[in-house]
Design an enzyme around this catalytic site. Structure first.
Site, PDB file in Angstrom:
ATOM      1  N   ASP A 121       0.855  -1.183   0.000  1.00 32.79           N
ATOM      2  CA  ASP A 121       0.000   0.000   0.000  1.00 32.79           C
ATOM      3  C   ASP A 121       0.895   1.238   0.000  1.00 32.79           C
ATOM      4  O   ASP A 121       1.658   1.463   0.931  1.00 32.79           O
ATOM      5  CB  ASP A 121      -0.897  -0.018   1.241  1.00 32.79           C
ATOM      6  CG  ASP A 121      -2.049   0.960   1.174  1.00 32.79           C
ATOM      7  OD1 ASP A 121      -1.937   1.983   0.469  1.00 32.79           O
ATOM      8  OD2 ASP A 121      -3.071   0.702   1.843  1.00 32.79           O
ATOM      9  N   ARG A 123      -0.320   4.421  -0.332  1.00 38.11           N
ATOM     10  CA  ARG A 123      -1.120   5.620  -0.054  1.00 38.11           C
ATOM     11  C   ARG A 123      -0.598   6.399   1.152  1.00 38.11           C
ATOM     12  O   ARG A 123       0.031   5.832   2.044  1.00 38.11           O
ATOM     13  CB  ARG A 123      -2.580   5.236   0.195  1.00 38.11           C
ATOM     14  CG  ARG A 123      -3.246   4.682  -1.044  1.00 38.11           C
ATOM     15  CD  ARG A 123      -4.639   4.225  -0.744  1.00 38.11           C
ATOM     16  NE  ARG A 123      -4.616   3.013   0.087  1.00 38.11           N
ATOM     17  CZ  ARG A 123      -5.685   2.317   0.417  1.00 38.11           C
ATOM     18  NH1 ARG A 123      -6.883   2.700  -0.003  1.00 38.11           N
ATOM     19  NH2 ARG A 123      -5.581   1.226   1.160  1.00 38.11           N
TER      20      ARG A 123
END
Length: 186
Positions: A121, A123
């Site tokens: 991930d 983000r």
């Protein structure tokens, strides 16, 4: 942070009548979609862009269904959806399609990202903190299953509202990986 903020406009939609405002961070243009100003605690969904799920109705993920759940919830209970332009857990649409191709060959969602040279991930959520400060919001009921979002905003969270989406034959293993390897609260 050099952030430009748009005016507020009306957004009538099939889920309800909302207000919308854009926050421009470099090349990324994020959105706040909201219904009524919070009196005390804001119901908030942080939703990362998923073109395939949100717009095309992909069954490989639960993103579109989570967004729809959140907009219906906000329509009924007031609150906000922060829509972040972080396609494919932050790897972008081009790389997401390549990750999908690897998933078609048997890689799970995490291994596909790793194969392409990315973390599971990518983000970030700094812009969320900026937006919340802009709206003077200090307490949240966070609509999420994602432990990273909870960790990022733990000083503001009063409660968590789970978003449980039924699995289908295309996303069952994806949801299993999110739960078992990424700690999602499904």
């Amino acid at each position: 942070m050099d952030i430009k903020i748009s005016e507020i406009a009306n957004l009538p939609s099939k889920w309800g009548n909302f207000k919308i405002q854009s926050f421009k961070e470099g090349e990324k243009e994020h959105l706040c979609i909201f219904k009524n100003k919070p009196k005390d605690t804001l119901n908030l969904r942080i939703h990362s862009e998923c073109l395939t799920g949100d717009a095309l109705g992909s069954l490989k993920c639960d993103c579109g269904e989570q967004l729809e759940f959140s907009l219906k919830y906000i329509e009924k209970n007031s609150g906000m959806v922060i829509y972040l332009r972080q396609e494919g857990r932050g790897i972008g649409l081009f790389n997401k399609v390549n990750a999908y191709a690897l998933q078609d060959k048997g890689f799970d969602t995490i291994k596909a990202n790793h194969q392409l040279g990315f973390k599971a991930d990518e983000r970030t959520y700094e812009i969320v903190k900026f937006m919340l400060k802009h709206y003077k919001i200090s307490k949240l009921n966070l609509l999420t299953n994602n432990p990273l979002k909870i960790e990022c905003l733990k000083d503001k969270i009063i409660s968590r509202v789970p978003i449980i989406i039924d699995a289908n034959k295309f996303n069952a293993s994806y949801l299993e990986i999110k739960q078992s390897k990424m700690g999602h609260l499904l």
